[in-house]
Scaffold this active site. Sequence first.
Site, short mmCIF file in Angstrom:
data_model
loop_
_atom_site.label_atom_id
_atom_site.label_comp_id
_atom_site.label_asym_id
_atom_site.label_seq_id
_atom_site.Cartn_x
_atom_site.Cartn_y
_atom_site.Cartn_z
N TYR A 25 0.85 -1.20 0.00
CA TYR A 25 0.00 0.00 0.00
C TYR A 25 0.88 1.25 0.00
CZ TYR A 25 -4.29 2.65 0.84
OH TYR A 25 -5.38 3.51 0.71
N GLY A 26 1.93 1.19 -0.85
CA GLY A 26 2.81 2.33 -1.00
C GLY A 26 2.37 3.22 -2.14
N GLN A 28 2.42 2.99 -5.53
CA GLN A 28 1.53 2.37 -6.52
C GLN A 28 0.36 1.65 -5.86
OE1 GLN A 28 1.45 2.47 -9.86
NE2 GLN A 28 3.23 3.80 -10.05
N ARG A 48 2.03 -6.85 5.80
CA ARG A 48 2.53 -7.41 7.05
C ARG A 48 1.76 -6.76 8.19
NH1 ARG A 48 7.04 -5.40 4.79
NH2 ARG A 48 7.22 -3.93 6.52
N SER A 51 3.05 -3.47 9.35
CA SER A 51 3.17 -2.39 8.39
C SER A 51 2.51 -1.10 8.88
CB SER A 51 2.52 -2.79 7.05
OG SER A 51 2.50 -1.70 6.16
N HIS A 108 5.92 -4.50 -12.79
CA HIS A 108 7.27 -4.45 -13.36
C HIS A 108 7.70 -5.89 -13.58
CE1 HIS A 108 11.29 -3.33 -14.34
NE2 HIS A 108 11.83 -3.50 -13.13
N GLY A 134 2.64 6.78 -8.40
CA GLY A 134 1.34 6.45 -7.84
C GLY A 134 0.45 7.65 -7.57
N GLU A 231 17.43 24.20 -12.47
CA GLU A 231 16.69 24.52 -13.70
C GLU A 231 16.42 23.30 -14.58
OE1 GLU A 231 18.11 27.91 -15.83
OE2 GLU A 231 18.25 29.15 -14.04
N SER A 252 15.71 30.69 -25.00
CA SER A 252 16.26 31.77 -25.81
C SER A 252 16.98 31.21 -27.03
CB SER A 252 17.26 32.59 -24.97
OG SER A 252 18.43 31.83 -24.71
#
Length: 331
Positions: A25-26, A28, A48, A51, A108, A134, A231, A252
Amino acid sequence: MVKMYYDSDCNLSILEGKTVAVLGYGSQGHAHSQNLKDSGVRTIIGLRKSSQSWAKAEEAGFEVYETAEAAKKADLIMILVPDELQPGIYEADVKPNLEEGNVLMFAHGFSVHFKQIDPPEGVDVIMVAPKGPGHVVRTAYAEGQGVPSLIAIERDFSGRAEQYALAYAAGIGAGRAGIIKTTFKEETETDLFGEQAVLCGGVTALMRAGFDTLVEAGYAPEMAYFECIHEMKLIVDLINTKGFAFMRYSISNTAEYGDYRTGKRIITDETRREMKKVLGEIQDGTFASEWISENKSGGRAKFLAQRRIQSEHLSESVGAELRKMMSWLKK
């Protein structure tokens, strides 16, 4: 050209009567689960017991279970914990609770592509990978928009794996923006290369090198920070909005001429050869093997030593002081 899928190509109803367990539950995890819930998908959270996110997930209205129990209750299991933690959690909590017909999901491809997780026969193995952090996935959905997403099918046991991937992607809002089909191999290798050679390794090394060059030449560190680090966001935001041409239109003429004259002197043939070498080390598993070994060593000594060394660079302390001037960053 790749094919793009949208909401009209997705059948969200395929998830009716099914339970999705989001493990983690971070960044993402909170976005996927909240978007799915708002899309009408029954979603539970696996964590867990210790957690710190447990209370947050309950406050958001979710049923929260320990990871193994969440996996047992679910039809679709999305693993959204860090790559280095996935194999241990999978072996201890997910694998013993998989049933034939379940759908095992990732955002992933690292763990599957590099054989850290080897799912059993009888389950679909798919990926749904939003191309954004997320908080953006969540904010865009709440505003009626979406973040583009990749999907990939590693195993299609049910014959409906692509339908599940498209439905899940639509559930988190990706169908509003566009969904692209890829493979676990392509997503993993391009993601690692982009991070290492450009987005994280390349860009930060370039900014630090520019900072060091100016400081070593006797210029004030504050000036070096503004010109070579601060920048960067301004330029990247222009590129992100409408591409390189828009960025060059917005700066520029002097800066644009300097771009054409000097960029190729920084990214030389030698740099490009090194990029190809980096890609080769990703493709042949050298990087993955090194990172896996580092995590298995226990203390992750080399990794943590580099984190400490980088945090002590002059640009960090100078930047911290200058950012105190920037009230808009505190929002």
